[in-house]
Scaffold this motif. Structure first.
Motif, PDB file in Angstrom:
ATOM      1  N   ILE A  29       0.942  -1.111   0.144  1.00 11.06           N
ATOM      2  CA  ILE A  29      -0.023  -0.031  -0.068  1.00 11.06           C
ATOM      3  C   ILE A  29       0.749   1.242  -0.120  1.00 11.06           C
ATOM      4  CG2 ILE A  29      -0.280  -0.062   2.449  1.00 11.06           C
ATOM      5  CD1 ILE A  29      -2.730   1.212  -0.104  1.00 11.06           C
ATOM      6  N   ALA A  30       0.586   1.992  -1.150  1.00  9.17           N
ATOM      7  CA  ALA A  30       1.577   3.317  -1.075  1.00  9.17           C
ATOM      8  C   ALA A  30       1.207   4.317  -0.166  1.00  9.17           C
ATOM      9  CB  ALA A  30       1.235   3.722  -2.690  1.00  9.17           C
ATOM     10  N   LEU A  31       2.183   5.190   0.159  1.00  9.92           N
ATOM     11  CA  LEU A  31       1.958   6.186   1.312  1.00  9.92           C
ATOM     12  C   LEU A  31       2.103   7.450   0.286  1.00  9.92           C
ATOM     13  CD1 LEU A  31       4.036   4.901   4.167  1.00  9.92           C
ATOM     14  CD2 LEU A  31       1.618   4.660   3.999  1.00  9.92           C
ATOM     15  N   LYS A  33       1.958   8.493  -3.444  1.00 12.66           N
ATOM     16  CA  LYS A  33       1.494   7.702  -4.467  1.00 12.66           C
ATOM     17  C   LYS A  33       2.184   7.852  -5.691  1.00 12.66           C
ATOM     18  CE  LYS A  33      -2.114   6.478  -1.685  1.00 12.66           C
ATOM     19  NZ  LYS A  33      -2.409   5.186  -1.324  1.00 12.66           N
ATOM     20  N   TYR A  34       2.339   6.568  -6.526  1.00 10.65           N
ATOM     21  CA  TYR A  34       2.588   6.819  -7.882  1.00 10.65           C
ATOM     22  C   TYR A  34       1.360   7.102  -9.005  1.00 10.65           C
ATOM     23  CZ  TYR A  34       3.250   3.579 -12.183  1.00 10.65           C
ATOM     24  OH  TYR A  34       3.013   3.168 -13.361  1.00 10.65           O
ATOM     25  N   TRP A  35       1.379   8.068  -9.436  1.00 13.85           N
ATOM     26  CA  TRP A  35       0.295   8.404 -10.348  1.00 13.85           C
ATOM     27  C   TRP A  35       0.713   9.088 -11.755  1.00 13.85           C
ATOM     28  CZ3 TRP A  35      -3.961   5.729 -10.675  1.00 13.85           C
ATOM     29  CH2 TRP A  35      -4.993   5.890 -11.367  1.00 13.85           C
ATOM     30  N   GLY A 163       5.553  -5.582 -15.434  1.00  8.83           N
ATOM     31  CA  GLY A 163       4.132  -6.061 -15.487  1.00  8.83           C
ATOM     32  C   GLY A 163       3.074  -5.173 -14.823  1.00  8.83           C
ATOM     33  N   SER A 164       3.509  -4.604 -13.707  1.00 10.48           N
ATOM     34  CA  SER A 164       2.555  -3.634 -13.271  1.00 10.48           C
ATOM     35  C   SER A 164       3.565  -2.911 -12.412  1.00 10.48           C
ATOM     36  CB  SER A 164       1.677  -4.294 -12.391  1.00 10.48           C
ATOM     37  OG  SER A 164       0.905  -3.399 -11.601  1.00 10.48           O
ATOM     38  N   GLY A 165       3.362  -1.359 -12.548  1.00 12.37           N
ATOM     39  CA  GLY A 165       4.642  -0.441 -11.716  1.00 12.37           C
ATOM     40  C   GLY A 165       4.559  -0.600 -10.250  1.00 12.37           C
ATOM     41  N   SER A 166       3.526  -0.662  -9.537  1.00 14.22           N
ATOM     42  CA  SER A 166       3.480  -0.720  -8.129  1.00 14.22           C
ATOM     43  C   SER A 166       3.905  -2.123  -7.697  1.00 14.22           C
ATOM     44  CB  SER A 166       2.183  -0.265  -7.807  1.00 14.22           C
ATOM     45  OG  SER A 166       1.225  -1.242  -8.067  1.00 14.22           O
ATOM     46  N   ALA A 167       3.856  -2.999  -8.663  1.00 18.50           N
ATOM     47  CA  ALA A 167       4.472  -4.532  -8.165  1.00 18.50           C
ATOM     48  C   ALA A 167       5.860  -4.348  -7.778  1.00 18.50           C
ATOM     49  CB  ALA A 167       4.234  -5.515  -9.454  1.00 18.50           C
ATOM     50  N   CYS A 168       6.678  -3.427  -8.364  1.00 16.00           N
ATOM     51  CA  CYS A 168       8.169  -3.505  -8.167  1.00 16.00           C
ATOM     52  C   CYS A 168       8.527  -3.191  -6.728  1.00 16.00           C
ATOM     53  CB  CYS A 168       8.919  -2.613  -8.871  1.00 16.00           C
ATOM     54  SG  CYS A 168       8.700  -0.783  -8.656  1.00 16.00           S
ATOM     55  N   ARG A 169       7.200  -2.477  -5.758  1.00 20.38           N
ATOM     56  CA  ARG A 169       7.427  -2.603  -4.218  1.00 20.38           C
ATOM     57  C   ARG A 169       6.946  -3.869  -3.670  1.00 20.38           C
ATOM     58  NH1 ARG A 169       4.283   2.730  -5.294  1.00 20.38           N
ATOM     59  NH2 ARG A 169       2.752   1.186  -4.696  1.00 20.38           N
ATOM     60  N   SER A 170       6.612  -4.672  -4.226  1.00 26.40           N
ATOM     61  CA  SER A 170       6.111  -5.808  -3.348  1.00 26.40           C
ATOM     62  C   SER A 170       7.124  -7.027  -3.179  1.00 26.40           C
ATOM     63  CB  SER A 170       4.728  -6.631  -4.211  1.00 26.40           C
ATOM     64  OG  SER A 170       3.846  -5.723  -3.820  1.00 26.40           O
ATOM     65  N   SER A 221      -9.614   1.992 -15.251  1.00 30.65           N
ATOM     66  CA  SER A 221      -8.371   1.332 -14.742  1.00 30.65           C
ATOM     67  C   SER A 221      -7.263   2.095 -14.567  1.00 30.65           C
ATOM     68  CB  SER A 221      -7.890   0.482 -15.973  1.00 30.65           C
ATOM     69  OG  SER A 221      -7.403   1.302 -16.905  1.00 30.65           O
ATOM     70  N   SER A 222      -6.285   1.731 -13.646  1.00 27.47           N
ATOM     71  CA  SER A 222      -5.216   2.645 -13.257  1.00 27.47           C
ATOM     72  C   SER A 222      -4.281   2.974 -14.543  1.00 27.47           C
ATOM     73  CB  SER A 222      -4.361   1.967 -12.069  1.00 27.47           C
ATOM     74  OG  SER A 222      -3.761   0.595 -12.348  1.00 27.47           O
ATOM     75  N   THR A 223      -4.334   2.046 -15.572  1.00 33.96           N
ATOM     76  CA  THR A 223      -3.556   2.506 -16.661  1.00 33.96           C
ATOM     77  C   THR A 223      -4.387   3.629 -17.337  1.00 33.96           C
ATOM     78  OG1 THR A 223      -3.181  -0.036 -17.143  1.00 33.96           O
ATOM     79  CG2 THR A 223      -2.956   1.372 -18.959  1.00 33.96           C
ATOM     80  N   GLY A 225      -6.007   6.179 -15.804  1.00 34.91           N
ATOM     81  CA  GLY A 225      -5.737   7.006 -14.872  1.00 34.91           C
ATOM     82  C   GLY A 225      -4.372   7.664 -15.091  1.00 34.91           C
ATOM     83  N   HIS A 226      -3.361   6.763 -14.976  1.00 29.26           N
ATOM     84  CA  HIS A 226      -2.010   7.016 -15.266  1.00 29.26           C
ATOM     85  C   HIS A 226      -1.806   7.945 -16.516  1.00 29.26           C
ATOM     86  CE1 HIS A 226       0.132   5.035 -12.148  1.00 29.26           C
ATOM     87  NE2 HIS A 226      -0.413   3.911 -12.455  1.00 29.26           N
ATOM     88  N   ASN A 227      -2.585   7.552 -17.519  1.00 26.79           N
ATOM     89  CA  ASN A 227      -2.397   8.292 -18.871  1.00 26.79           C
ATOM     90  C   ASN A 227      -3.178   9.605 -18.777  1.00 26.79           C
ATOM     91  OD1 ASN A 227      -1.098   6.354 -20.192  1.00 26.79           O
ATOM     92  ND2 ASN A 227      -2.647   5.122 -20.979  1.00 26.79           N
TER      93      ASN A 227
HETATM   94  O1  PMV Z   1       0.831  -0.127 -10.613  1.00 29.96           O
HETATM   95  P1  PMV Z   1      -0.367   0.346 -11.277  1.00 29.96           P
HETATM   96  O2  PMV Z   1      -0.376   0.753 -12.450  1.00 29.96           O
HETATM   97  O3  PMV Z   1      -1.734  -0.584 -10.805  1.00 29.96           O
HETATM   98  O4  PMV Z   1      -0.661   1.863 -10.480  1.00 29.96           O
HETATM   99  C1  PMV Z   1      -1.165   1.751  -9.053  1.00 29.96           C
HETATM  100  C2  PMV Z   1      -1.421   3.479  -8.726  1.00 29.96           C
HETATM  101  C3  PMV Z   1      -1.767   3.371  -7.166  1.00 29.96           C
HETATM  102  O5  PMV Z   1      -2.159   2.161  -6.520  1.00 29.96           O
HETATM  103  C4  PMV Z   1      -3.179   4.365  -7.080  1.00 29.96           C
HETATM  104  C5  PMV Z   1      -0.711   4.188  -6.345  1.00 29.96           C
HETATM  105  C6  PMV Z   1       0.499   3.288  -5.953  1.00 29.96           C
HETATM  106  O6  PMV Z   1       1.568   3.883  -5.929  1.00 29.96           O
HETATM  107  O7  PMV Z   1       0.236   2.131  -5.773  1.00 29.96           O
END
Ligand code: PMV
Length: 359
Positions: A29-31, A33-35, A163-170, A221-223, A225-227
């Motif tokens: 869970i991001a504190l 946020k990546y957006w 694969g999914s940006g925020s996945a790199c933090r998991s 979708s978050s994709t 939203g990012h765009n």
């Molecule tokens: O990793 P994505 O593309 O699903 O984007 C995640 C974006 C947020 O969850 C809203 C923020 C974050 O930093 O995780």
């Protein structure tokens, strides 16, 4: 490791006909946020997250040598073939092929399951991509035995990002910073890193109770939203603000300053949703019950002085964050009042955790 070329395998691989590896990875869970992102899944601003413990994906990867000259895989979710997940995995495997060219030489059977309820509205892409990336690194390690632990971790994060940006933090334990930031030596847009200092003890067993306000599919979708951050009127100031907030949050995480932690974390959550509301087209992912919960968390904190706060991901659910020593009082608030705002009264108790684990 500072460049994408650092992730190309070198030397000749071992002979390996068939095998099986397994890894679990948690959600995060991001504190801050990546957006917003640029091509190659690079973040427009740095982010930081708590790795969770209980919301996990468990993945097993079977591989059989089969020189097809293309990626080839079967995908099973909870024991059954899952065609709807295939396009995302296909794109992912094709994207990482330059960094794992041996994938052309194996047929993969991917078996995956989540420990959290399916359709809980919790994004499984972060834990899912992280677990699969860890499995792919375990395969790489069998092929190239000089892959050491540091390289394994960093490249697993590098692959998961594709694969999914925020996945790199998991992939590892708490907290994880992704994206270049002046105060975090070694931080990178390519992968997540852990902090250069010891986390204050109050955060070491921090709690995250996820209130499932809306379990349905997200309308945007978050994709997408990012765009929408491209050409967004507030984008540049927002990206700068994320750098500032991260600097301040790092101080709070080191000193245990809960007031500062709460102020930045809640402001970041609302800023994320403000970006959605001020994009074109505009959209709202919060629901009336989301706002009712935030309101009650604020009044409860005012009345009791208990340092409980919230964050939001890209959806209607609320993550309630609090120190372990106030767990009883906060759970009383949740079970006594906040469950009324949750779909079917559902919530998930999680806490900060350690990242990927071999199965
Ligand atoms: O990793 P994505 O593309 O699903 O984007 C995640 C974006 C947020 O969850 C809203 C923020 C974050 O930093 O995780």
């Amino acid at each position: 490791m500072t460049h994408t070329d650092d992730f190309l395998p070198s030397g000749s691989p071992n002979v390996l006909e068939t095998g099986k590896v397994g890894y679990s990875a948690p959600s995060n869970i991001a504190l801050v946020k990546y957006w917003g992102k640029t091509s190659g899944q690079l973040p427009a601003n740095p982010s930081i997250s708590f790795t969770l413990q209980h919301c996990q994906t468990r993945t097993w990867l079977e591989f059989h040598k089969q020189a097809l000259g293309t990626v080839s895989f079967d995908l099973f979710f909870e024991g059954k073939p899952k065609d709807s997940f295939r396009p995302k995995i296909q794109t992912f495997l094709e994207r990482i092929l330059p960094y794992q060219p041996f994938l052309n030489d194996y047929h993969l059977a991917i078996h995956t399951e989540n420990t959290f309820p399916h359709s809980s509205g919790i994004a499984s892409s972060a834990s899912g991509m992280a677990a699969l990336s860890a499995c792919l690194m375990a395969l790489e390690q069998q092929l190239y035995p000089d892959v050491n632990e540091a390289y394994f971790r960093t490249k697993a994060s590098f692959l998961a990002r594709l694969g999914s940006g925020s996945a790199c933090r998991s992939l590892y334990g708490n907290p994880v910073v992704w994206g270049r930031h002046a105060d975090v030596p070694g931080s990178s847009d390519l992968f997540g890193v852990t902090l250069p200092f010891e986390l204050h003890p109050v955060f070491k067993n921090y709690q995250d109770t996820i209130l499932l306000v809306d379990k349905g599919e997200k309308t945007v979708s978050s994709t997408a939203g990012h765009n929408l951050m491209h050409g967004h009127p507030y984008a540049e100031r927002r990206f700068q603000q994320a750098h500032e907030n991260l600097s301040e949050l790092l101080k709070a995480l080191e000193t245990g300053d809960l007031d500062k932690f709460i102020a930045i974390t809640e402001s970041e959550a609302l800023t994320l949703h403000a970006m959605m509301m001020t994009s074109m087209p505009y959209f709202i992912l919060m629901k009336p019950n989301t706002l009712a919960i935030l309101d009650r968390i604020w009044s409860f904190r005012r009345e009791t002085g208990i340092p409980v706060c919230f964050t939001l991901d890209a959806g209607a659910n609320v993550h309630v964050l609090y120190p372990e020593n106030v767990r009883k009082a906060v759970l009383q608030l949740i079970t006594g009042e906040l469950v009324a705002y949750c779909e079917k009264g559902q919530y998930i108790c999680d806490e900060v955790g350690d990242g990927m684990k071999p199965l």
